[in-house]
Enzyme design. Structure first.
Site, PDB file in Angstrom:
ATOM      1  N   VAL A 141       0.857  -1.177   0.000  1.00  0.00           N
ATOM      2  CA  VAL A 141       0.000   0.000   0.000  1.00  0.00           C
ATOM      3  C   VAL A 141       0.895   1.230   0.000  1.00  0.00           C
ATOM      4  O   VAL A 141       1.848   1.325   0.772  1.00  0.00           O
ATOM      5  CB  VAL A 141      -0.933   0.009   1.230  1.00  0.00           C
ATOM      6  CG1 VAL A 141      -1.762   1.275   1.274  1.00  0.00           C
ATOM      7  CG2 VAL A 141      -1.835  -1.223   1.206  1.00  0.00           C
ATOM      8  N   CYS A 142       0.569   2.169  -0.897  1.00  0.00           N
ATOM      9  CA  CYS A 142       1.438   3.321  -1.090  1.00  0.00           C
ATOM     10  C   CYS A 142       0.618   4.586  -1.260  1.00  0.00           C
ATOM     11  O   CYS A 142      -0.610   4.557  -1.175  1.00  0.00           O
ATOM     12  CB  CYS A 142       2.312   3.087  -2.316  1.00  0.00           C
ATOM     13  SG  CYS A 142       1.342   2.758  -3.811  1.00  0.00           S
ATOM     14  N   ALA A 143       1.288   5.682  -1.541  1.00  0.00           N
ATOM     15  CA  ALA A 143       0.618   6.955  -1.795  1.00  0.00           C
ATOM     16  C   ALA A 143       0.284   7.042  -3.283  1.00  0.00           C
ATOM     17  O   ALA A 143      -0.849   6.846  -3.687  1.00  0.00           O
ATOM     18  CB  ALA A 143       1.495   8.116  -1.341  1.00  0.00           C
ATOM     19  N   THR A 198       7.045   2.739  -5.044  1.00  0.00           N
ATOM     20  CA  THR A 198       6.602   1.414  -4.624  1.00  0.00           C
ATOM     21  C   THR A 198       6.606   0.442  -5.789  1.00  0.00           C
ATOM     22  O   THR A 198       6.899  -0.739  -5.608  1.00  0.00           O
ATOM     23  CB  THR A 198       5.202   1.493  -3.975  1.00  0.00           C
ATOM     24  OG1 THR A 198       5.256   2.489  -2.944  1.00  0.00           O
ATOM     25  CG2 THR A 198       4.816   0.175  -3.353  1.00  0.00           C
TER      26      THR A 198
END
Length: 102
Positions: A7-9, A14
């Site tokens: 899970v990333c921005a 990522t």
């Protein structure tokens, strides 16, 4: 096949880590599906993954991800150093150990 969700921005850095993790899995002969999504989309796959790792930049959203996952699978934050160094092998090992412990 086991699935690892990062899970990333936004997903730029990522996605690099995903590729490093895929290379490490291939080197170890482990078949996995590894992919990254922003927090806003993780509920769409919450019932299809075996472990969830948050990028350090979104660690403040762990409680939100925990509530989406509902305790079904392990959720943890990627070590900041491993993330910064794009250490796919170390992050993969963390994911595998979380899956084996859960």
């Amino acid at each position: 096949m086991k699935k690892i969700l990062l899970v990333c921005a936004a997903g730029m850095s990522t996605s690099l880590l995903v590729n490093k993790m895929k290379d490490a899995a291939k080197d170890q002969g482990v078949e996995l599906e590894i992919f990254a999504l922003p927090v806003s989309e993780c509920d769409s796959v919450s019932d299809q993954v075996d472990v969830v790792l948050l990028g350090p930049q979104v660690r403040y959203q762990k409680a939100q991800v925990d509530s989406i996952i509902g305790g079904r699978v392990p959720v943890d934050v990627i070590d900041m150093r491993d993330y910064g160094m794009m250490n796919g092998k170390a992050v993969l090992e963390k994911a595998l150990s979380l899956m084996n412990a859960g």
